[in-house]
Design an enzyme around this catalytic site. Structure first.
Site, PDB file in Angstrom:
ATOM      1  N   SER A 119       2.997  -8.405  -8.678  1.00 52.13           N
ATOM      2  CA  SER A 119       3.905  -7.457  -9.336  1.00 52.13           C
ATOM      3  C   SER A 119       4.642  -6.636  -8.290  1.00 52.13           C
ATOM      4  O   SER A 119       4.343  -6.716  -7.093  1.00 52.13           O
ATOM      5  CB  SER A 119       3.126  -6.516 -10.280  1.00 52.13           C
ATOM      6  OG  SER A 119       2.262  -5.672  -9.542  1.00 52.13           O
ATOM      7  N   TYR A 140      -4.091   8.967   0.155  1.00 50.73           N
ATOM      8  CA  TYR A 140      -3.145   7.854   0.289  1.00 50.73           C
ATOM      9  C   TYR A 140      -2.204   8.098   1.467  1.00 50.73           C
ATOM     10  O   TYR A 140      -1.935   7.194   2.271  1.00 50.73           O
ATOM     11  CB  TYR A 140      -2.361   7.717  -1.010  1.00 50.73           C
ATOM     12  CG  TYR A 140      -1.350   6.609  -1.054  1.00 50.73           C
ATOM     13  CD1 TYR A 140      -1.736   5.292  -1.270  1.00 50.73           C
ATOM     14  CD2 TYR A 140       0.015   6.869  -0.913  1.00 50.73           C
ATOM     15  CE1 TYR A 140      -0.804   4.260  -1.335  1.00 50.73           C
ATOM     16  CE2 TYR A 140       0.953   5.851  -0.972  1.00 50.73           C
ATOM     17  CZ  TYR A 140       0.537   4.555  -1.188  1.00 50.73           C
ATOM     18  OH  TYR A 140       1.465   3.539  -1.240  1.00 50.73           O
ATOM     19  N   THR A 198       7.510   0.717  -9.854  1.00 50.54           N
ATOM     20  CA  THR A 198       6.516  -0.345  -9.940  1.00 50.54           C
ATOM     21  C   THR A 198       5.401   0.071 -10.903  1.00 50.54           C
ATOM     22  O   THR A 198       5.207   1.257 -11.160  1.00 50.54           O
ATOM     23  CB  THR A 198       5.884  -0.637  -8.571  1.00 50.54           C
ATOM     24  OG1 THR A 198       5.116   0.507  -8.152  1.00 50.54           O
ATOM     25  CG2 THR A 198       6.946  -0.954  -7.522  1.00 50.54           C
TER      26      THR A 198
END
Length: 321
Positions: free
Chosen positions: A50, A202, A235
């Site tokens: 994806s 992150y 996304t």
């Protein structure tokens, strides 16, 4: 991170990471850079079912490349493969099921891949994790770090011998602009200290990835390593991990194809390797700094080397015997 620094990063992102910024940058792109055939060359893409990974796979498959899709979910991978084959007519698309948070399995996968396949020209480390709660994998490692940093390191290091035997080898790391607000933190790789903030973990992982890219480029000069920032991309991963951000910025987010453009350019074009040294950071097909102006985020060479030593020691501790 202070409110001031957060605001600076956010405003910078509004100016440079949006769809409009890509469309503006695209006016200077050299079309012939991507007018190439990569038939006979093989490309491994993590997170290829994806988003950016899938978009990159489609473009490369259209140019004749053999694609190795490394995905966590078998059903989603098979669905994506069917779409890629249908759209490109390229049947040389292989699925490999691997969860990068499962550290020992990353070792096992890389070793098995080297035995089965004779070459790998390009490795695209695209898969990432942004869990907002601290979770541990089966080996007791914090999952974001296990996927974004350690898993990527183990996969890359173990595939280097195969890459070095292949023609014009390249490794591309997909990063994120949020790394610009973080300095490498050598003493707390597992994010055990203080309050756990998934977004900032992150960001730290992506800073680690930048240092990793720079250092691996030095120790393996036969491979062209590069780091890239895709901008803010629409996304499924962004929608799931940052729903408020995704909702508020939806009309300004880049398409997966726009986000993947520089990945593809770095993977197939002769321009990056011919014109630039390895280990640099790219956005919209040009080199950008890995630190903001006058930033406090720089690390010493000693700190960078210490990080790489710790990473190697940790990786080896999970190596199957």
């Amino acid at each position: 991170m202070s409110l001031y620094r957060s605001s600076i990063w956010y405003l910078k992102g509004l100016n440079e990471y949006t769809r409009g910024a890509f469309e503006s940058a695209a006016k200077r792109f050299v079309e012939k850079d991507l007018e190439v055939s990569v038939a006979g060359r093989s490309f491994m893409i993590t997170g290829a079912n994806s988003g950016i990974g899938k978009a990159a796979a489609i473009v490369i498959a259209k140019r004749g490349g053999t694609i190795h899709m490394v995905c966590r979910n078998k059903d989603k991978a098979e669905e994506a493969r069917a779409e890629i084959v249908k759209e490109t007519g390229n049947k040389d698309i292989y699925i490999h099921i691997l969860d990068l948070t499962e550290t020992r399995k990353v070792w096992e996968f890389a070793e098995a891949f080297k035995k089965k396949f004779k070459s790998l020209n390009v490795l695209i480390n695209n898969a990432g994790s942004m869990l907002m709660q601290r979770e541990l994998n089966a080996e007791g490692l914090e999952k974001n770090f296990a996927c974004n940093t350690l898993g990527t390191y183990i996969l890359t290091k173990n595939l280097i011998p195969l890459l070095e035997k292949s023609g014009d080898p390249r490794v591309i790391m997909v990063s994120a602009g949020i790394m610009l607000v973080k300095k490498l933190r050598v003493g707390d790789l597992q994010s055990e200290r203080g309050r756990f903030d998934g977004t900032m973990v992150y960001a730290q992982n992506k800073r680690q990835l930048a240092v990793m890219t720079e250092q691996l480029a030095k120790t393996h000069p036969g491979i062209h390593f590069s780091l890239m920032h895709p901008g803010w991309v629409d996304t499924p991963a962004v929608a799931e991990a940052m729903p408020d951000f995704h909702r508020s910025m939806r009309n300004k987010l880049r398409s997966p194809e726009q986000g993947a453009d520089t990945v593809v350019w770095l993977a197939v074009s002769e321009a990056p390797a011919a014109a630039k040294p390895a280990g640099l950071f790219f956005q919209d097909r040009k080199v950008i700094p890995t630190h903001l102006p006058l930033a406090w985020t720089h690390s010493s060479l000693e700190q960078k080397e210490r990080f790489m030593t710790l990473l190697e020691e940790l990786a080896k501790s999970f190596q199957p015997h």
